[in-house]
Design an enzyme around this catalytic site. Structure first.
Site, PDB file in Angstrom:
ATOM      1  N   LYS A  20       0.923  -1.248   0.011  1.00 61.20           N
ATOM      2  CA  LYS A  20      -0.082   0.177  -0.094  1.00 61.20           C
ATOM      3  C   LYS A  20       1.025   1.484   0.147  1.00 61.20           C
ATOM      4  CE  LYS A  20      -3.721  -2.586   2.368  1.00 61.20           C
ATOM      5  NZ  LYS A  20      -4.727  -2.763   3.459  1.00 61.20           N
ATOM      6  N   TYR A  60     -12.221  -3.083  -3.329  1.00 57.91           N
ATOM      7  CA  TYR A  60     -12.775  -3.044  -1.957  1.00 57.91           C
ATOM      8  C   TYR A  60     -14.212  -3.061  -1.821  1.00 57.91           C
ATOM      9  CZ  TYR A  60      -7.985  -2.612   0.458  1.00 57.91           C
ATOM     10  OH  TYR A  60      -6.704  -3.097   0.945  1.00 57.91           O
ATOM     11  N   PHE A  68     -15.476   3.408   7.449  1.00 55.18           N
ATOM     12  CA  PHE A  68     -14.115   4.002   6.847  1.00 55.18           C
ATOM     13  C   PHE A  68     -13.817   3.613   5.754  1.00 55.18           C
ATOM     14  CE2 PHE A  68     -13.854  -0.758   8.095  1.00 55.18           C
ATOM     15  CZ  PHE A  68     -13.418  -1.251   7.132  1.00 55.18           C
ATOM     16  N   ARG A  96      -1.257 -14.628   3.860  1.00 53.39           N
ATOM     17  CA  ARG A  96      -2.146 -14.186   4.903  1.00 53.39           C
ATOM     18  C   ARG A  96      -1.534 -14.398   6.196  1.00 53.39           C
ATOM     19  NH1 ARG A  96      -6.819 -10.854   4.054  1.00 53.39           N
ATOM     20  NH2 ARG A  96      -7.606 -11.911   5.751  1.00 53.39           N
ATOM     21  N   THR A 102      -5.275  -7.985  10.633  1.00 52.93           N
ATOM     22  CA  THR A 102      -5.724  -6.559  10.002  1.00 52.93           C
ATOM     23  C   THR A 102      -5.124  -5.678  10.770  1.00 52.93           C
ATOM     24  OG1 THR A 102      -7.404  -7.809   8.727  1.00 52.93           O
ATOM     25  CG2 THR A 102      -7.455  -5.197   9.104  1.00 52.93           C
ATOM     26  N   ARG A 113       3.014  -7.014   9.077  1.00 47.67           N
ATOM     27  CA  ARG A 113       2.460  -5.934   9.803  1.00 47.67           C
ATOM     28  C   ARG A 113       2.540  -5.984  11.428  1.00 47.67           C
ATOM     29  NH1 ARG A 113      -3.703  -7.351   7.295  1.00 47.67           N
ATOM     30  NH2 ARG A 113      -3.566  -6.199   5.389  1.00 47.67           N
ATOM     31  N   ASN A 123      -1.759  -0.194   7.301  1.00 50.06           N
ATOM     32  CA  ASN A 123      -1.160  -1.644   7.567  1.00 50.06           C
ATOM     33  C   ASN A 123      -0.474  -2.232   6.446  1.00 50.06           C
ATOM     34  OD1 ASN A 123      -3.321  -2.056   6.055  1.00 50.06           O
ATOM     35  ND2 ASN A 123      -4.469  -3.353   7.441  1.00 50.06           N
ATOM     36  N   HIS A 126      -1.546  -5.646   1.419  1.00 48.11           N
ATOM     37  CA  HIS A 126      -2.867  -6.237   1.307  1.00 48.11           C
ATOM     38  C   HIS A 126      -2.537  -7.766   0.785  1.00 48.11           C
ATOM     39  CE1 HIS A 126      -6.849  -7.510  -0.486  1.00 48.11           C
ATOM     40  NE2 HIS A 126      -6.165  -8.034  -1.566  1.00 48.11           N
ATOM     41  N   GLU A 137      -8.692 -10.621  -8.113  1.00 46.62           N
ATOM     42  CA  GLU A 137      -7.975  -9.305  -7.938  1.00 46.62           C
ATOM     43  C   GLU A 137      -6.837  -9.346  -8.917  1.00 46.62           C
ATOM     44  OE1 GLU A 137      -7.046  -9.782  -3.727  1.00 46.62           O
ATOM     45  OE2 GLU A 137      -9.072  -9.275  -3.088  1.00 46.62           O
TER      46      GLU A 137
END
Ligand code: GDP
Ligand code: MG
Length: 160
Positions: A20, A60, A68, A96, A102, A113, A123, A126, A137
């Protein structure tokens, strides 16, 4: 090329991993890519990309009703992201795990993270949450011709 040493195609999954804008701004691109490389997954797509608002909203879309959501779209479009496609057996769940929870304050030390971030809204990375979303995706973020199929020479040293 030793086909008998390569995992059968139906076992192989793909996942979409994205660094990100905070990860790019904080100089964590190499560090984050390294973690997936060292684990033993195969990189099949990689680009630096300024994400348009419409694409962020589509990516998203399941979170559209969350309070948010506007801040999330602003965050993801605030600077370049690094888009990646990674391939391997079990890559979706494993990525993951490498990424961690998260909320970075709840993410285990040793995860991306857990080691590199402090807040959910920043964070750094993704990762797709299912093989179906991995495909969806990758299709969304990469155009035809941007992905590479190649033989991972490490394969016989990664799997018996
Ligand atoms: P992920 O799969 O671990 O990335 O988490 P989700 O799919 O639940 O949420 C997607 C992304 O939305 C997260 O990675 C965060 O960037 C953001 N997000 C989720 N929950 C919150 C929240 O409560 N506040 C803010 N600011 N962002 C959130
Ligand atoms: Mg998610």
């Amino acid at each position: 090329f030793l086909p008998h040493l390569v995992a059968s195609m139906e076992e192989v999954e793909e996942t979409y991993i994205m660094i990100k804008p905070d990860g790019v701004q904080r100089g964590l691109v190499g560090e984050i890519i390294s973690r997936f490389e060292r684990k033993g997954f195969k990189l099949t797509g990689l680009k630096l990309f300024q994400c348009p608002k419409e694409l962020a909203e589509e990516h998203y879309k399941d979170l559209k009703t969350k309070p948010f959501f506007p801040k999330l779209i602003e965050y993801i479009t605030s600077g370049p992201v690094v888009c990646m496609a990674w391939e391997g057996v079990g890559v979706v769940a494993s990525a993951r795990k490498l990424i961690g929870a998260t909320n970075p304050l709840q993410a285990e030390p040793g995860t991306i993270r857990g080691d590199l971030a402090v807040q959910t809204g920043r964070n750094v990375v993704h990762g797709s949450d299912s093989p179906e979303n991995g495909k969806r995706e990758i299709d969304l973020w990469f155009k035809e011709g941007e992905l590479c199929q190649w033989v991972h020479v490490q394969a016989p040293w990664l799997r018996e």
